[in-house]
Design a protein around this motif. Structure first.
Motif: not given
Length: 381
Positions: A15-21, A25-29
């Motif tokens: 969730g933190v990575l998604v909020r950062r942009g 899928a990229e965040a999950e990887d």
């Protein structure tokens, strides 16, 4: 190390990575990669703030992947659209990475999927389409592969056959999909051919060159897909065709036939025909027979059915098609084509429209839609 804590933190870190942009899928990887790092580091050096540590490492992994993707795309732009003939250049780190990701601890299917995702830059959706499986299934396969190699030392190289499979799928995605990786796949296959005398490496290189030779004729000035039979053959690159044929002939002389050599032989027969009417369909069927014998691949059986329709008439092609699974990609489009040749435009129009709805890319969908509209217009007159 508290594995339960690690699993509990994953959704929050994503969730933190998604909020950062990052997209999901990229965040999950990135978080998967950070978890691999945690498994390695935490037993000896547990951080005081595990979540903060995971966020920091995952964000760094995301940025590294983004930079690597940008560099790869810049390298693709520098690669000439028509790769020059001759021996490949000295091997670079990319080919080495292909071998390392094809690790012996992975099944060939998992190694291919992991390499396409980690090195080839393809999305999970694109890989799933190539493997004819749902995207969720492929995502699970890639995640399992990452877990399998998370504590493995990468000091064993994968086998050539697995690397060839990866290069073949990367080329196919670049040739007919959303990402232009065809020239990069040819470049790497040239390097591999320069390092080994494996006949299937030569077969794959020949196949790539023969397909790439038709690239300029595959789309019209308006971007529309041009079927092989309607292509302007004067646009085909005769230099690449000659090289591909030479490479194939040298491979076939070793008398160790493999699937890539058989596919290249089919492409060479198409390239040898001055017009579509002069295509030697009888020989093409014979090569598809060899390919089916070698692989049992359902897509090869589908292509064989179409070739049978050209060699022995559309009724024979439809009979061969009836033996296959109708859920195969492009099955409906093949059926539409054969019904049209058999003088049944109403059925062909209906099947073209049906095939358009499940087409894997926009140019193919537009082409099939136009075929349906053309036949419907004829039926109204």
């Amino acid at each position: 190390m508290n594995e339960a804590l690690l699993r509990e933190l994953v959704p929050a870190v994503i969730g933190v990575l998604v909020r950062r942009g990052a997209d999901f899928a990229e965040a999950e990887d990135a978080v998967q990669d950070a978890m691999v790092e945690a498994v390695r580091v935490w037993p000896d050096d547990m951080p005081q703030d595990p979540k903060g540590w995971l966020v920091t490492v995952a964000w760094r992994k995301f940025l590294d992947a983004a930079r690597a993707d940008t560099s790869r795309r810049r390298r693709e732009v520098r690669v000439e659209t028509e790769p020059s003939p001759g021996p490949g250049e000295a091997a670079d780190d990319t080919l080495q990475l292909y071998f390392l990701c094809a690790h012996p601890s992975l099944t060939p299917a998992s190694a291919v999927a992991l390499t396409l995702r980690a090195v080839g830059g393809l999305t999970t959706r694109q890989i799933a389409q190539a493997y004819l499986v749902p995207e969720a299934t492929m995502a699970q396969r890639i995640s399992r592969a990452k877990r399998t190699v998370s504590d493995v030392r990468f000091n064993q190289r994968g086998d050539v056959a697995t690397v060839l499979r990866v290069l073949y799928l990367v080329f196919n995605e670049g040739y007919s999909g959303d990402v232009d990786l065809a020239a990069e796949a040819i470049r790497l296959t040239r390097q591999l051919a320069a390092k080994t005398h494996h006949e299937e490496v030569a077969g794959l290189l020949a196949l790539m060159l023969l397909h790439h030779a038709r690239r300029a004729a595959r789309t019209g000035p308006d971007g529309r897909l041009v079927p092989l039979a309607e292509q302007d053959r004067s646009l085909w690159d005769t230099r690449l065709i000659a090289e591909g044929v030479d490479v194939l002939q040298a491979a076939l002389m070793r008398d160790r036939l493999g699937e890539f050599q058989a596919q290249a032989a089919v492409a060479a027969l198409h390239a040898d025909a001055r017009t579509a009417a002069e295509t030697d369909w009888v020989q093409i069927v014979e090569w598809y027979d060899e390919l089916v014998r070698l692989t049992g691949n359902p897509v090869a059986r589908l292509n064989r059915a179409v070739a049978v329709g050209e060699a022995d008439g559309p009724r024979a092609g439809l009979a061969a098609l009836a033996e296959l699974d109708p859920s195969l990609p492009r099955y409906t489009a093949a059926a539409a084509y054969l019904h049209e040749r058999d003088g049944d435009p109403a059925t062909a129009a209906r099947l073209y429209a049906q095939a358009a709805r499940s087409a894997p890319n926009l140019p193919e969908r537009d082409h099939l839609t136009r075929q349906a509209a053309r036949l419907n217009a004829q039926l109204r007159t």
